[in-house]
Motif scaffolding. Structure first.
Motif, PDB file in Angstrom:
ATOM      1  N   LEU A   1       0.822  -1.205   0.000  1.00  0.00           N
ATOM      2  CA  LEU A   1       0.000   0.000   0.000  1.00  0.00           C
ATOM      3  C   LEU A   1       0.860   1.261   0.000  1.00  0.00           C
ATOM      4  O   LEU A   1       0.549   2.247  -0.675  1.00  0.00           O
ATOM      5  N   GLN A   2       1.933   1.221   0.750  1.00  0.00           N
ATOM      6  CA  GLN A   2       2.821   2.377   0.798  1.00  0.00           C
ATOM      7  C   GLN A   2       3.534   2.573  -0.541  1.00  0.00           C
ATOM      8  O   GLN A   2       3.639   3.700  -1.047  1.00  0.00           O
ATOM      9  N   ARG A   3       3.974   1.492  -1.133  1.00  0.00           N
ATOM     10  CA  ARG A   3       4.710   1.573  -2.406  1.00  0.00           C
ATOM     11  C   ARG A   3       3.802   2.031  -3.545  1.00  0.00           C
ATOM     12  O   ARG A   3       4.189   2.889  -4.349  1.00  0.00           O
ATOM     13  N   LEU A   4       2.593   1.495  -3.605  1.00  0.00           N
ATOM     14  CA  LEU A   4       1.703   1.779  -4.731  1.00  0.00           C
ATOM     15  C   LEU A   4       0.879   3.044  -4.540  1.00  0.00           C
ATOM     16  O   LEU A   4       0.600   3.757  -5.513  1.00  0.00           O
ATOM     17  N   PHE A   5       0.473   3.318  -3.277  1.00  0.00           N
ATOM     18  CA  PHE A   5      -0.515   4.374  -3.050  1.00  0.00           C
ATOM     19  C   PHE A   5      -0.113   5.374  -1.970  1.00  0.00           C
ATOM     20  O   PHE A   5      -0.924   6.195  -1.553  1.00  0.00           O
ATOM     21  N   ASP A   6       1.132   5.304  -1.523  1.00  0.00           N
ATOM     22  CA  ASP A   6       1.644   6.253  -0.534  1.00  0.00           C
ATOM     23  C   ASP A   6       0.805   6.269   0.748  1.00  0.00           C
ATOM     24  O   ASP A   6       0.540   7.320   1.331  1.00  0.00           O
ATOM     25  N   VAL A   7       0.399   5.103   1.194  1.00  0.00           N
ATOM     26  CA  VAL A   7      -0.353   4.962   2.446  1.00  0.00           C
ATOM     27  C   VAL A   7       0.632   4.780   3.599  1.00  0.00           C
ATOM     28  O   VAL A   7       1.534   3.955   3.527  1.00  0.00           O
ATOM     29  N   GLN A   8       0.443   5.541   4.656  1.00  0.00           N
ATOM     30  CA  GLN A   8       1.314   5.435   5.819  1.00  0.00           C
ATOM     31  C   GLN A   8       0.853   4.304   6.739  1.00  0.00           C
ATOM     32  O   GLN A   8      -0.341   4.162   7.000  1.00  0.00           O
ATOM     33  N   ALA A   9       1.805   3.524   7.225  1.00  0.00           N
ATOM     34  CA  ALA A   9       1.527   2.466   8.198  1.00  0.00           C
ATOM     35  C   ALA A   9       2.763   2.284   9.070  1.00  0.00           C
ATOM     36  O   ALA A   9       3.887   2.214   8.565  1.00  0.00           O
ATOM     37  N   LYS A  10       2.556   2.206  10.380  1.00  0.00           N
ATOM     38  CA  LYS A  10       3.661   2.095  11.317  1.00  0.00           C
ATOM     39  C   LYS A  10       3.603   0.754  12.039  1.00  0.00           C
ATOM     40  O   LYS A  10       2.683   0.504  12.824  1.00  0.00           O
ATOM     41  N   PRO A  11       4.560  -0.137  11.765  1.00  0.00           N
ATOM     42  CA  PRO A  11       4.597  -1.407  12.495  1.00  0.00           C
ATOM     43  C   PRO A  11       4.873  -1.172  13.986  1.00  0.00           C
ATOM     44  O   PRO A  11       5.665  -0.296  14.357  1.00  0.00           O
TER      45      PRO A  11
END
Length: 429
Positions: A171-181
């Motif tokens: 999601l981050q690579r394709l759509f610039d969605v932020q996610a924090k593990p």
């Protein structure tokens, strides 16, 4: 608004646009139209807006929800669902024959390659959900109902955690969605009262959370009336084409308009069928209950238990426990077994106290088998517009859908290309 009288006839109200259905999509459409100088009558069977599926969700405006919920295709998940004992999916066996055509098409569109193409179209709507919701909530003086906390997805097994982390990276690579593990320590720093045995989680920080979804939708209705629009209790099934436009019966008499919008969620196909359309619309039923937190406990943001398939969301009414999907006939009696199944796990995850509702609430999500909503003109009727089939993301997509329908009606170029969402892509012959 004009009023027309004819000899021996009752008063007929005249507006520019009828919007039938006062869920989030209909209410947002009405407000956008009224803002653009069109007189609107928003018509619903209830005396307030946002009382159906728009009321009972987890209260998330999900910037990251780019891949709509697909039909599972791996054998392990299919066998588990077939057992009919989970909190994420439940089904009525007697409903499956009637749902079979929908489920077959749902399965077809859930193939990974097709699902990826659907996600690209879906993204054109999702990408605008935060700014459009903030804007409309501001117009409706309801910005205080939105909180910028994001939400958490928690994991109990390393297998599920690895899969979810991989999806978050995509999601981050394709759509610039932020996610924090989050490991256990970081998870506990965000939610100190969560079960310390949880393996880890993901924090999606961008989404907005809504502390009272029903009130947000009703604020759109109130703002529409403040700008001169009407809100009327009426029977959407009475919608019919008349000379010069459309008419619907309400408790205040007939209302006519040059244009009409069908935004009735899971009941939209019942109205459009009378006009000759066959849309493969199905309803995924869902339930919720509210609970107190035990003394001293806190919950700062919604939490999805990824393995168990339920959400705990802090609301003004208490902590809302929401279930996954139930496949049943739309008029079948509620069977909230998923609440009990989820509650056993939820009480271990977060220190819940007593229930605040006397019985579970139930709503129906309007779903189309290709997982995309219908947004745009009806194929065979002049000045009839369709806005339904938003599945699990009605609250997320309500504001942008309202804008797109309003722009189309007034003759502006829609801010999003409506080609992927046209009605004739999926209408049955």
């Amino acid at each position: 608004m004009a009023i027309r009288r004819s000899r021996g006839a009752s008063v007929v109200k005249k507006v520019d646009v009828l919007v039938v259905g006062a869920g989030v999509v209909g209410a947002a459409t009405a407000l956008h139209l009224q803002m653009r100088g069109r007189s609107v009558a928003l018509v619903d069977r209830r005396g307030a807006a946002g009382r159906e599926a728009s009321y009972g969700n987890a209260g998330l405006i999900q910037r990251e929800a780019i891949f709509p919920y697909a039909f599972p295709r791996d054998m392990a998940t299919l066998l588990r669902v077939a057992g009919n004992r989970g909190s994420d999916v439940h089904y009525h066996a007697n409903a499956l024959p009637g749902l079979a055509p929908f489920l077959r098409r749902y399965w077809h569109h859930s193939h990974p390659l097709r699902h990826a193409r659907i996600a690209r179209d879906y993204h054109s709507l999702i990408a605008r959900c935060l700014e459009e919701t903030r804007h409309l909530a501001g117009i409706a003086e309801a910005g205080h109902l939105l909180r910028p906390t994001g939400w958490l997805k928690i994991f109990r097994t390393s297998r599920r955690q690895d899969a979810e982390l991989q999806q978050a990276e995509e999601l981050q690579r394709l759509f610039d969605v932020q996610a924090k593990p989050l490991d256990r320590t970081r998870l506990a720093s965000l939610e100190p009262d969560i079960d310390p045995g949880v393996l880890g989680g993901l924090h999606y920080p961008e989404p907005l959370t809504v502390t009272d979804p029903g009130q947000l939708v009703d604020s759109y209705r109130i703002a529409t009336e403040r700008l001169g629009g009407l809100f009327l209790t009426g029977n959407a099934g009475s919608l019919r084409q008349v000379t010069g436009g459309w008419s619907v019966e309400t408790q205040d008499g007939a209302v006519q308009a040059g244009a009409a919008v069908v935004a009735l969620g899971a009941w939209s196909d019942q109205v459009t069928a009378r006009l000759g359309y066959r849309f493969p619309l199905a309803g995924k039923r869902g339930y919720h209950m509210h609970y107190r937190l035990q003394a001293g406990a806190q919950l700062g943001r919604p939490i999805l238990d990824a393995e168990r398939g339920y959400v705990l969301a802090p609301m003004r009414q208490g902590v809302r426990l929401t279930t996954g999907a139930e496949f049943a006939r739309r008029d079948a009696e509620p069977t909230p077994v998923q609440i009990d199944r989820a509650l056993r796990h939820a009480r271990r995850l977060v220190p819940l106290g007593e229930a605040l509702d006397s019985r579970p609430w139930m709503g129906i999500r309007p779903c189309l088998p290709d997982m995309l909503p219908i947004i745009g003109p009806a194929p065979r009727h002049r000045n009839l517009w369709l806005a339904f089939g938003h599945g699990h993301q009605g609250l997320t997509l309500g504001a942008i859908t309202g804008r797109l329908i309003a722009e189309s009606i007034v003759g502006d170029d829609p801010v999003v290309d409506l080609e992927p969402f046209r009605a004739d892509r999926i209408a049955l012959r």
